[in-house]
Enzyme design. Structure first.
Site, PDB file in Angstrom:
ATOM      1  N   SER A 184       0.797  -1.224   0.000  1.00  0.00           N
ATOM      2  CA  SER A 184       0.000   0.000   0.000  1.00  0.00           C
ATOM      3  C   SER A 184       0.829   1.273   0.000  1.00  0.00           C
ATOM      4  O   SER A 184       0.326   2.343  -0.326  1.00  0.00           O
ATOM      5  CB  SER A 184      -0.927   0.018   1.219  1.00  0.00           C
ATOM      6  OG  SER A 184      -0.176  -0.086   2.402  1.00  0.00           O
ATOM      7  N   ASP A 211      -4.046   8.004   7.828  1.00  0.00           N
ATOM      8  CA  ASP A 211      -5.212   7.192   8.207  1.00  0.00           C
ATOM      9  C   ASP A 211      -4.918   6.171   9.301  1.00  0.00           C
ATOM     10  O   ASP A 211      -5.674   5.225   9.480  1.00  0.00           O
ATOM     11  CB  ASP A 211      -5.779   6.474   6.973  1.00  0.00           C
ATOM     12  CG  ASP A 211      -4.772   5.516   6.345  1.00  0.00           C
ATOM     13  OD1 ASP A 211      -3.656   5.376   6.896  1.00  0.00           O
ATOM     14  OD2 ASP A 211      -5.095   4.906   5.308  1.00  0.00           O
ATOM     15  N   HIS A 260      -1.018   4.710   7.015  1.00  0.00           N
ATOM     16  CA  HIS A 260      -0.259   5.352   5.946  1.00  0.00           C
ATOM     17  C   HIS A 260      -0.013   6.825   6.273  1.00  0.00           C
ATOM     18  O   HIS A 260      -0.707   7.400   7.099  1.00  0.00           O
ATOM     19  CB  HIS A 260      -1.034   5.226   4.638  1.00  0.00           C
ATOM     20  CG  HIS A 260      -1.469   3.819   4.358  1.00  0.00           C
ATOM     21  ND1 HIS A 260      -2.750   3.380   4.570  1.00  0.00           N
ATOM     22  CD2 HIS A 260      -0.763   2.750   3.938  1.00  0.00           C
ATOM     23  CE1 HIS A 260      -2.830   2.092   4.268  1.00  0.00           C
ATOM     24  NE2 HIS A 260      -1.639   1.678   3.898  1.00  0.00           N
TER      25      HIS A 260
END
Ligand SMILES: *[C@@H]1O[C@H](CO)[C@@H](O)[C@H](O)[C@H]1NC(C)=O
Ligand SMILES: *[C@@H]1O[C@H](CO)[C@@H](O)[C@H](O)[C@H]1NC(C)=O
Ligand SMILES: *[C@@H]1O[C@H](CO)[C@@H](O)[C@H](O)[C@H]1NC(C)=O
Ligand SMILES: *[C@@H]1O[C@H](CO)[C@@H](O)[C@H](O)[C@H]1NC(C)=O
Length: 379
Positions: free
Chosen positions: A37, A337, A340
């Site tokens: 990610s 978040d 991240h």
């Protein structure tokens, strides 16, 4: 002001890259990216209809729409692409060959180094089947269509930048959340490093010449881990408020990774294998938030987008889902978040990497030194 216990002069220079891609200086003509990610620019959301990354406020700061990037804007890989004069990398899933002239992104949010079968064998349910090896398979399958002859392919690969990682973070996530202890976790690390090493080897054998290999973040400073592993014992925290045992674990992974990269550099003296020090660049942000322009809303360790709690991370109300809210100014936050980082934090990290390793590839057309901050600690 007591910034650190060392008596060193720390000079931190911010470089701001403008978006103009009028003239490519051309150290690299394409980028091939593998990872999770931290680098995904749209693969996960292409196949995962329920992904939280499909929705606003993801993308709110830069793209003004969710793109599948796990941030409010650009990622490290985006800043690197821009600085090298290339366009943003298209994700592999959902795009066609003609889009891949300047590279392609195979990274998938949730991806692990270990393949699904190995994870299941260890009792860890994988959150995606797109392990590093699967991503490598995509690359090998795609390659013949990207260049027309063996010599053409060799030259294309010679002029390409390969980014391998960050990968491995998710291999540790799930066991951590299942309550496996640090000792158990550490037995996973050599296996993860082995897989990263095999991927690098496979790429070099295919013709890759320049590879950028990031280490892991200081996960003990991330809002999610700080929430889940909150401790009553102050000794568990470092002066920045990060959980020491988790950061030590990241450093253990990073040390083994760097040892392995040293070994590979000896085997392949004609390749350039660069270690991207995500750990220390991110630590700068947690150690010197104010000096670097990060105020946060409730401290630098709290996420901008989340569902409340001390670190604004709540597994029942994750960013973009019901019950979560987004801070007014994400550019003041390091954490986006819970897991991240924000575009602003990624910009800082990308700048550090470019400054250390790619200075000669960035033409003066592509960056303006907007300002520089000098931190002077004289203890
Ligand atoms: C952002 O997107 C919304 C629609 O999603 C649109 O109404 C708005 O004008 C856009 N803003 C900018 C600055 O492009
Ligand atoms: C992975 O693949 C297997 C077999 O195709 C499938 O049953 C499983 O649902 C997949 N897992 C994920 C997380 O996509
Ligand atoms: C590295 O490059 C040099 C010069 O082109 C060549 O002589 C040598 O054989 C190469 N070494 C390896 C291990 O490929
Ligand atoms: C976490 O989210 C749930 C669901 O929105 C909410 O009921 C709860 O109060 C939140 N917890 C905190 C600590 O804010």
């Amino acid at each position: 002001m007591a910034l650190s216990s060392s008596s060193s002069l720390i000079i931190i220079v911010f470089l701001f890259f403008n978006q103009a891609t009028t003239e490519v200086l051309g150290c690299y003509t394409s980028i091939f990216s593998f990872g999770d990610s931290l680098a995904d620019t749209g693969n996960r959301v292409y196949y995962d209809a329920h992904s939280q990354y499909k929705h606003f406020p993801y993308g709110i700061t830069f793209f003004n729409q969710s793109t599948g990037r796990c941030s409010n804007g650009r990622l490290i890989i985006d800043f690197i692409a821009q600085a090298l004069g290339l366009s943003f990398l298209p994700s592999y899933l959902g795009h066609q060959n003609p889009d891949f002239k300047h590279g392609v992104n195979f990274a998938v949010a949730g991806a692990t180094a270990l393949d699904s079968a190995s994870l299941i064998k260890r009792g860890i349910p994988p959150t995606t089947n797109y392990s590093l090896e699967v991503q490598l398979g995509w690359f090998k399958q795609l390659l013949p269509s990207l260049c027309s002859s063996p010599s053409n392919c060799r030259s294309m690969l010679r002029n390409a930048l390969f980014t391998v990682g960050e990968i491995g973070g998710n291999d540790y996530n799930d066991p951590l959340l299942e309550g496996k202890n640090k000792q158990e976790l550490q037995t996973l690390v050599p296996e993860v490093i082995n897989i990263i090493s095999s991927a690098i080897t496979a790429l070099v054998e295919e013709g890759a010449v320049t590879l950028l290999v990031p280490g892991n973040f200081p996960i003990g400073c991330l809002s999610s881990y700080l929430t889940i592993f909150e401790s009553k014992n102050q000794n568990d925290y470092d002066p920045s408020g990060c959980l020491k045992w988790l950061n030590e674990f990241s450093q253990f992974h990073n040390q083994l990774l760097q040892n392995e990269l040293n070994r590979l550099r000896e085997i392949y003296p004609n390749t350039t294998i660069i270690y991207a020090d995500y750990y220390n660049l991110a630590m700068d942000l947690f150690r010197f938030p104010k000096q670097l322009g990060f105020k946060g809303t409730s401290g630098v360790l709290a996420a901008c987008c989340g569902g409340g709690g001390r670190y604004n991370y709540n597994t029942s109300a994750i960013c973009s889902f019901e019950g979560s809210t987004c801070c007014d100014d994400p550019s003041l936050c390091v954490n986006w978040d819970g897991i991240h980082l924000t575009e602003a934090a990624y910009k800082w990290i990308a700048t550090g990497i470019l400054e250390r390793s790619f200075t000669s590839c960035i033409s003066s057309e592509h960056h303006n030194v907007d300002h520089s901050i000098t931190l002077l600690s004289s203890l």
